[in-house]
Design a protein around this motif. Structure first.
Motif, PDB file in Angstrom:
ATOM      1  N   LEU A  55      10.237  44.519  29.284  1.00 39.19           N
ATOM      2  CA  LEU A  55       9.132  42.896  29.691  1.00 39.19           C
ATOM      3  C   LEU A  55       9.013  43.186  30.703  1.00 39.19           C
ATOM      4  CD1 LEU A  55       8.721  40.228  28.912  1.00 39.19           C
ATOM      5  CD2 LEU A  55      10.366  39.148  28.824  1.00 39.19           C
ATOM      6  N   PHE A  56       8.015  42.520  31.662  1.00 41.92           N
ATOM      7  CA  PHE A  56       7.586  42.442  33.039  1.00 41.92           C
ATOM      8  C   PHE A  56       7.372  41.357  32.695  1.00 41.92           C
ATOM      9  CE2 PHE A  56       5.972  42.138  36.489  1.00 41.92           C
ATOM     10  CZ  PHE A  56       6.106  43.215  37.247  1.00 41.92           C
ATOM     11  N   ILE A  57       7.962  40.131  33.609  1.00 42.98           N
ATOM     12  CA  ILE A  57       7.386  38.709  33.905  1.00 42.98           C
ATOM     13  C   ILE A  57       7.156  38.236  34.947  1.00 42.98           C
ATOM     14  CG2 ILE A  57       8.318  36.416  34.295  1.00 42.98           C
ATOM     15  CD1 ILE A  57      10.669  37.753  32.623  1.00 42.98           C
ATOM     16  N   TYR A  58       6.110  37.504  35.331  1.00 41.28           N
ATOM     17  CA  TYR A  58       5.599  37.089  36.563  1.00 41.28           C
ATOM     18  C   TYR A  58       5.006  35.735  36.475  1.00 41.28           C
ATOM     19  CZ  TYR A  58       0.903  38.053  35.216  1.00 41.28           C
ATOM     20  OH  TYR A  58      -0.310  38.768  34.966  1.00 41.28           O
ATOM     21  N   GLY A  59       4.975  35.553  37.929  1.00 38.68           N
ATOM     22  CA  GLY A  59       4.511  34.254  38.424  1.00 38.68           C
ATOM     23  C   GLY A  59       4.778  33.836  40.451  1.00 38.68           C
ATOM     24  N   LYS A  60       3.968  32.821  40.322  1.00 40.49           N
ATOM     25  CA  LYS A  60       4.407  32.544  41.802  1.00 40.49           C
ATOM     26  C   LYS A  60       5.698  32.206  42.171  1.00 40.49           C
ATOM     27  CE  LYS A  60       0.177  30.839  42.864  1.00 40.49           C
ATOM     28  NZ  LYS A  60      -0.144  29.099  43.731  1.00 40.49           N
ATOM     29  N   THR A  61       5.962  32.172  42.975  1.00 38.19           N
ATOM     30  CA  THR A  61       7.384  31.690  43.533  1.00 38.19           C
ATOM     31  C   THR A  61       7.835  30.519  42.870  1.00 38.19           C
ATOM     32  OG1 THR A  61       7.055  30.917  45.824  1.00 38.19           O
ATOM     33  CG2 THR A  61       8.014  33.362  45.369  1.00 38.19           C
ATOM     34  N   GLY A  62       9.093  30.357  42.940  1.00 44.96           N
ATOM     35  CA  GLY A  62       9.368  28.798  42.196  1.00 44.96           C
ATOM     36  C   GLY A  62       8.634  28.250  41.167  1.00 44.96           C
ATOM     37  N   THR A  63       8.726  28.882  40.158  1.00 45.28           N
ATOM     38  CA  THR A  63       7.595  28.859  39.046  1.00 45.28           C
ATOM     39  C   THR A  63       9.256  29.388  37.751  1.00 45.28           C
ATOM     40  OG1 THR A  63       6.612  30.836  38.475  1.00 45.28           O
ATOM     41  CG2 THR A  63       5.723  29.655  38.654  1.00 45.28           C
ATOM     42  N   GLY A  64      10.471  29.531  38.116  1.00 43.85           N
ATOM     43  CA  GLY A  64      11.692  29.206  37.323  1.00 43.85           C
ATOM     44  C   GLY A  64      11.900  30.510  36.857  1.00 43.85           C
ATOM     45  N   LYS A  65      11.158  31.678  37.535  1.00 47.79           N
ATOM     46  CA  LYS A  65      11.438  33.082  36.081  1.00 47.79           C
ATOM     47  C   LYS A  65      12.929  33.299  36.531  1.00 47.79           C
ATOM     48  CE  LYS A  65       8.871  35.202  39.310  1.00 47.79           C
ATOM     49  NZ  LYS A  65       8.843  33.863  40.300  1.00 47.79           N
ATOM     50  N   THR A  66      13.402  33.321  37.620  1.00 48.62           N
ATOM     51  CA  THR A  66      15.075  33.921  37.876  1.00 48.62           C
ATOM     52  C   THR A  66      15.802  32.452  37.140  1.00 48.62           C
ATOM     53  OG1 THR A  66      14.833  34.303  39.908  1.00 48.62           O
ATOM     54  CG2 THR A  66      16.763  33.860  39.764  1.00 48.62           C
ATOM     55  N   SER A 190       2.721  51.241  32.436  1.00 50.63           N
ATOM     56  CA  SER A 190       2.328  51.573  31.653  1.00 50.63           C
ATOM     57  C   SER A 190       3.950  50.991  30.551  1.00 50.63           C
ATOM     58  CB  SER A 190       1.642  52.148  30.725  1.00 50.63           C
ATOM     59  OG  SER A 190       1.931  53.907  31.062  1.00 50.63           O
ATOM     60  N   THR A 191       5.252  51.634  31.547  1.00 57.91           N
ATOM     61  CA  THR A 191       6.147  51.490  30.535  1.00 57.91           C
ATOM     62  C   THR A 191       7.554  50.195  30.893  1.00 57.91           C
ATOM     63  OG1 THR A 191       6.733  53.757  31.928  1.00 57.91           O
ATOM     64  CG2 THR A 191       8.786  52.670  31.533  1.00 57.91           C
ATOM     65  N   LEU A 192       6.658  49.830  32.016  1.00 60.03           N
ATOM     66  CA  LEU A 192       7.754  48.546  32.789  1.00 60.03           C
ATOM     67  C   LEU A 192       6.259  47.296  32.112  1.00 60.03           C
ATOM     68  CD1 LEU A 192       8.098  48.352  36.538  1.00 60.03           C
ATOM     69  CD2 LEU A 192       9.196  47.610  34.460  1.00 60.03           C
ATOM     70  N   TYR A 193       5.228  47.186  31.204  1.00 60.48           N
ATOM     71  CA  TYR A 193       4.055  46.457  30.695  1.00 60.48           C
ATOM     72  C   TYR A 193       4.018  46.802  29.321  1.00 60.48           C
ATOM     73  CZ  TYR A 193       3.015  44.277  35.184  1.00 60.48           C
ATOM     74  OH  TYR A 193       2.915  43.689  36.436  1.00 60.48           O
ATOM     75  N   GLU A 194       5.180  46.769  28.020  1.00 61.72           N
ATOM     76  CA  GLU A 194       5.566  46.930  27.229  1.00 61.72           C
ATOM     77  C   GLU A 194       4.274  45.596  26.721  1.00 61.72           C
ATOM     78  OE1 GLU A 194       8.098  50.762  26.487  1.00 61.72           O
ATOM     79  OE2 GLU A 194       9.115  49.235  26.151  1.00 61.72           O
ATOM     80  N   SER A 195       5.940  44.633  27.343  1.00 64.30           N
ATOM     81  CA  SER A 195       5.446  43.235  27.370  1.00 64.30           C
ATOM     82  C   SER A 195       5.374  42.002  28.208  1.00 64.30           C
ATOM     83  CB  SER A 195       6.316  42.722  26.028  1.00 64.30           C
ATOM     84  OG  SER A 195       7.950  42.668  26.053  1.00 64.30           O
ATOM     85  N   GLU A 196       4.634  41.217  27.742  1.00 65.95           N
ATOM     86  CA  GLU A 196       4.212  40.255  29.011  1.00 65.95           C
ATOM     87  C   GLU A 196       4.773  39.309  28.883  1.00 65.95           C
ATOM     88  OE1 GLU A 196       0.833  41.655  32.415  1.00 65.95           O
ATOM     89  OE2 GLU A 196       0.140  40.686  30.430  1.00 65.95           O
ATOM     90  N   LEU A 197       5.483  38.068  30.451  1.00 65.33           N
ATOM     91  CA  LEU A 197       5.027  37.152  30.550  1.00 65.33           C
ATOM     92  C   LEU A 197       4.711  36.497  31.665  1.00 65.33           C
ATOM     93  CD1 LEU A 197       6.745  35.016  28.148  1.00 65.33           C
ATOM     94  CD2 LEU A 197       8.800  35.565  29.087  1.00 65.33           C
ATOM     95  N   VAL A 198       3.996  35.012  31.750  1.00 62.52           N
ATOM     96  CA  VAL A 198       2.963  34.817  32.896  1.00 62.52           C
ATOM     97  C   VAL A 198       3.925  33.836  33.155  1.00 62.52           C
ATOM     98  CG1 VAL A 198       1.455  34.173  33.997  1.00 62.52           C
ATOM     99  CG2 VAL A 198       1.124  36.302  32.178  1.00 62.52           C
ATOM    100  N   PHE A 199       5.095  33.275  33.831  1.00 58.39           N
ATOM    101  CA  PHE A 199       5.377  31.754  34.191  1.00 58.39           C
ATOM    102  C   PHE A 199       4.030  30.930  34.916  1.00 58.39           C
ATOM    103  CE2 PHE A 199      10.034  31.437  33.712  1.00 58.39           C
ATOM    104  CZ  PHE A 199       9.854  32.573  32.712  1.00 58.39           C
TER     105      PHE A 199
END
Ligand code: ADP
Ligand code: MG
Length: 403
Positions: A55-66, A190-199
């Motif tokens: 899974l790959f998670i991305y979003g700007k800082t302070g969007t609650g990912k951690t 392509s390995t990292l992005y098998e699935s993706e989640l955007v914050f």
């Protein structure tokens, strides 16, 4: 002025400063159930002993990912007899393949976690350990874009899957920079992005909920009124919907009121705090930049302050730099540090990322100045930017161990 006695006496504003810290992870997370569910779904197969999709998670800082990730990790801790072995790795600290592998070994095989193993040894230790009883290693790589040799790391972790007969490795990568995708090898991508989640960034009403919750535990009763809270939420929403920023503004406002020795936070405190907190956050953000971004920004700060080998352009207020001279400065800086400077193509990517983060602005020069060229302007005070970067670049440099 406050006397020493006043300073030592109990605050009339704060009840529990910890609750206002941006590192604090609250029990309840505001409007993130969809994202939390996404992380749970990624972890579920491993809890059943199967290798799930990366899974790959991305979003700007302070969007609650951690926060959301750690929240799910807390939930998972309670599940007994699972094959899933989880490593949460903060790549700001473990910023190379070697360090990440070492962290995994020290998390799960502490008796081996002594200094002196090479990458190959660590690799074998991890592989054998997984194979022993079909474990699933879940490597959560927070701020993964900071890893210097990320392609190597992704390759190594993926290779474990083809080298073993049973068990496996699942990766969850988390990053603040979307455009960092471009800097990855297509295979690791392509390995990292098998699935993706955007914050997504938070809206003002969500930020309001977030800070409102903290006010209840962080401040004494009736310290701040609703209007002021709404003002802070709106200010942080305008600056990009960063929850960390809204909390920083809130506690800064508290500090300003505290310094005056009062028991109320005024709108004026909040206004002032919103300005101060913004700059604070920027300097923190600089710390999270990958190495070569830092070097480019440092070159910009140096040139802005001193002027380079070319004459600098100023309009009396601002200093503009030629893109080419910044690249030249960056190259010689990298060389002086015995690092390989990246090509101009990379350099342009770094520049556009620094621009996206709001640290620099760039303009096309228009005709007249050396044909068509890009001009760059630093958006923060050069001296402070330089100091922050110096402690980041050279402070770390010294601590770097032999690997
Ligand atoms: N949905 C939320 N509810 C409550 N607090 C939040 C929420 N999202 C972020 N925060 C607060 O903001 C801080 C920064 O969030 P964090 O998870 O570190 O963001 P990111 O990892 O995306 O940069 C957290 O420590 C937490 O205190
Ligand atoms: Mg984070």
């Amino acid at each position: 002025m406050q006397s020493l006695n006043d300073m030592l006496s109990e605050s009339r504003i704060f009840a529990n400063r910890e609750a206002l810290s941006p590192h604090f992870i609250p029990k309840k997370l505001v409007s993130r159930s969809k994202e939390i569910n996404g992380i749970e779904r990624a972890l579920a197969p491993s809890l059943k002993g199967e290798r799930g999709r990366n899974l790959f998670i991305y979003g700007k800082t302070g969007t609650g990912k951690t926060s959301c990730t750690r929240y799910v990790l807390d939930e998972v801790k309670g599940i007994p007899n699972t094959k899933a072995k989880i490593s949460y790795i903060n790549c700001k600290i473990y910023n190379s393949r070697y360090r990440v592998l070492n962290k995994i070994v020290s998390d799960h095989l502490p008796t081996y976690a002594k200094r002196g193993y090479g990458t190959v040894d660590l690799y074998e230790k991890i592989t054998n350990w997984i194979e022993e009883d079909n474990k699933i290693l879940v490597a959560i790589l927070d701020e993964v874009d900071i890893v210097k040799d990320l392609d190597d790391l992704v390759y190594t972790l993926t290779r474990i899957n083809s080298d073993i007969r049973a068990g496996g490795v699942t990766m969850i990568g988390i990053a603040n920079r979307i455009s960092f995708k471009d800097t990855l090898d297509p295979r690791s991508l392509s390995t990292l992005y098998e699935s993706e989640l955007v914050f997504p960034p938070y809206y003002a009403n969500e930020l309001y909920e977030i800070i409102k919750d903290r006010v209840a535990t962080g401040f004494k009763p009736n310290v701040i009124n609703e209007d002021t809270l709404h003002f802070i939420a709106a200010a942080a929403a305008r600056e990009g919907g960063d929850a960390r920023l809204s909390l920083k503004m809130l506690s800064k406002a508290g500090e300003l009121a505290d310094e005056k020795g009062t028991d109320k936070i005024t709108m004026k405190d909040a206004e002032e705090a919103s300005k101060l907190a913004d700059t604070d956050i920027v300097y923190e953000l600089i710390g999270t930049l990958p190495e070569h971004h830092k070097l480019v920004l440092y070159s910009i700060a140096l040139l802005t302050q001193s002027g380079g080998s070319y004459k600098k352009l100023t309009d009396g207020v601002d200093t503009y730099l030629f893109s080419g001279e910044v690249y030249g400065r960056y190259k010689s800086l990298a060389e002086s540090m015995h690092k390989e400077a990246k090509s101009e193509r990379w350099y342009r990517k770094y520049l556009s990322e620094l621009e996206m983060q709001g640290l620099v602005a760039s303009f096309e020069s228009g005709k007249g100045i050396r044909g068509h060229t890009k001009l760059i302007k630093l958006l923060y005070p050069p001296q402070k930017t330089k100091e922050v970067l110096e402690s980041e670049i050279f402070g770390r440099e010294k601590k770097e161990e032999k690997e």
